[in-house]
Design a protein around this motif. Structure first.
Motif, PDB file in Angstrom:
ATOM      1  N   GLN A   1       0.975   2.204  -9.584  1.00 33.29           N
ATOM      2  CA  GLN A   1       1.392   1.370 -10.706  1.00 33.29           C
ATOM      3  C   GLN A   1       2.905   1.241 -10.668  1.00 33.29           C
ATOM      4  N   CYS A   2       3.424   0.063 -11.018  1.00 27.89           N
ATOM      5  CA  CYS A   2       4.877  -0.081 -11.000  1.00 27.89           C
ATOM      6  C   CYS A   2       5.470   0.850 -12.065  1.00 27.89           C
ATOM      7  N   TRP A   3       6.478   1.585 -11.638  1.00 23.59           N
ATOM      8  CA  TRP A   3       7.004   2.650 -12.482  1.00 23.59           C
ATOM      9  C   TRP A   3       7.668   2.115 -13.736  1.00 23.59           C
TER      10      TRP A   3
ATOM     11  N   ASP B   1      -2.233   4.134  -1.987  1.00 23.66           N
ATOM     12  CA  ASP B   1      -2.092   2.791  -2.545  1.00 23.66           C
ATOM     13  C   ASP B   1      -0.857   2.043  -2.028  1.00 23.66           C
ATOM     14  N   LYS B   2      -0.205   2.606  -1.023  1.00 19.74           N
ATOM     15  CA  LYS B   2       0.981   1.958  -0.454  1.00 19.74           C
ATOM     16  C   LYS B   2       0.587   0.585   0.088  1.00 19.74           C
ATOM     17  N   GLY B   3       1.327  -0.429  -0.314  1.00 18.00           N
ATOM     18  CA  GLY B   3       1.057  -1.788   0.135  1.00 18.00           C
ATOM     19  C   GLY B   3       0.103  -2.552  -0.766  1.00 18.00           C
ATOM     20  N   LYS B   4      -0.578  -1.867  -1.677  1.00 19.38           N
ATOM     21  CA  LYS B   4      -1.479  -2.548  -2.617  1.00 19.38           C
ATOM     22  C   LYS B   4      -0.661  -3.006  -3.822  1.00 19.38           C
ATOM     23  N   PRO B   5      -1.122  -4.042  -4.510  1.00 22.92           N
ATOM     24  CA  PRO B   5      -0.398  -4.480  -5.713  1.00 22.92           C
ATOM     25  C   PRO B   5      -0.562  -3.480  -6.860  1.00 22.92           C
ATOM     26  N   CYS B   6       0.332  -3.552  -7.828  1.00 25.61           N
ATOM     27  CA  CYS B   6       0.260  -2.702  -9.022  1.00 25.61           C
ATOM     28  C   CYS B   6      -1.102  -2.906  -9.680  1.00 25.61           C
ATOM     29  N   ILE B   7      -1.747  -1.819 -10.078  1.00 24.52           N
ATOM     30  CA  ILE B   7      -3.075  -1.882 -10.688  1.00 24.52           C
ATOM     31  C   ILE B   7      -3.051  -2.643 -12.009  1.00 24.52           C
ATOM     32  N   SER B   8      -1.920  -2.658 -12.694  1.00 24.28           N
ATOM     33  CA  SER B   8      -1.858  -3.313 -13.999  1.00 24.28           C
ATOM     34  C   SER B   8      -1.387  -4.762 -13.923  1.00 24.28           C
TER      35      SER B   8
ATOM     36  N   ASN C   1       6.240  -6.036  -5.035  1.00 21.76           N
ATOM     37  CA  ASN C   1       7.497  -5.347  -4.776  1.00 21.76           C
ATOM     38  C   ASN C   1       7.872  -4.505  -5.990  1.00 21.76           C
ATOM     39  N   TYR C   2       7.577  -3.219  -5.920  1.00 18.94           N
ATOM     40  CA  TYR C   2       7.841  -2.339  -7.059  1.00 18.94           C
ATOM     41  C   TYR C   2       8.011  -0.903  -6.601  1.00 18.94           C
ATOM     42  N   THR C   3       8.645  -0.093  -7.468  1.00 17.59           N
ATOM     43  CA  THR C   3       8.726   1.339  -7.236  1.00 17.59           C
ATOM     44  C   THR C   3       7.450   1.935  -7.796  1.00 17.59           C
ATOM     45  N   MET C   4       6.669   2.559  -6.926  1.00 21.96           N
ATOM     46  CA  MET C   4       5.334   3.003  -7.313  1.00 21.96           C
ATOM     47  C   MET C   4       5.335   4.375  -7.975  1.00 21.96           C
ATOM     48  N   SER C   5       4.517   4.485  -9.004  1.00 23.37           N
ATOM     49  CA  SER C   5       4.202   5.779  -9.595  1.00 23.37           C
ATOM     50  C   SER C   5       2.689   5.884  -9.618  1.00 23.37           C
TER      51      SER C   5
END
Length: 188
Positions: A119-121, A80-87, A92-96
């Motif tokens: 998802q943004c952490w 999911d790198k480069g995709k927007p947060c699912i929620s 621009n976010y730290t992904m979890s």
């Protein structure tokens, strides 16, 4: 006859004329320390292999599940790198790796790729406990309505019970997928 070129000793650094092409040291005084360091390297390598085997034998089922979770989450973050947060849709976010159905309550879909998304952490996963209202709206858009309905059915089924060999197999499968993803260039 070919002229023998001087070499530099790998131990003391002095120049010498080798008697063989494979000679790395100037004499016995340097050959002995080189042999010791090579033996130490071999012993260290053998000990590390043995230590890994011992650690693997001491791991519990729960430890193997944690290892699988780490590998699956790493795969999801790469996928999911480069995709927007699912929620929330932020870019621009730290992904979890956020689970739609929580891993603790719905063990059957704990490692299901349709259930886990980037998802943004801090904002969604941690502060808003998954931000499920927004996750519910965006998940069918990302995986399709049919797969979303199938995920809901799978989540309600009995708990997934994996044996240690099955867990090891899944770990190797996801490690292989991670290697593939890291080897190929990122597509946008």
């Amino acid at each position: 006859m070919k002229e023998i070129k001087p070499k530099e000793c790998v131990v003391c650094g002095e120049e010498f004329i080798p008697s063989r092409t494979t000679q790395k040291v100037c004499g016995w005084s340097c050959a002995i320390p080189l042999g010791r360091t090579n033996m130490e390297k071999q012993n260290r390598k053998a000990w590390n292999k043995e230590k890994k085997i011992i650690k693997d034998k001491q791991k519990t089922h729960k430890d193997w599940l944690k290892d699988l979770e780490k590998v699956v989450n790493e795969f999801i973050r790469l996928r999911d790198k480069g995709k927007p947060c699912i929620s929330c849709g932020s870019v621009n976010y730290t992904m979890s790796a956020g689970h739609y159905f929580p891993a603790g309550s719905y063990g059957n879909v704990r490692f299901d790729e349709d259930n886990i998304h980037g998802q943004c952490w801090f904002n969604c996963n941690s502060s808003k406990h998954g931000n499920l209202a927004e996750y519910t709206l965006r998940l069918p858009e990302r995986i399709g309505k049919e797969r979303f309905e199938q995920l809901q059915v799978r989540a309600k089924q009995t708990t997934l019970k994996l044996s240690i060999p099955e867990i090891k197999e899944k770990i190797e499968y996801y490690r292989g997928k991670i290697r593939e993803m890291k080897a190929k260039p990122v597509e946008k």
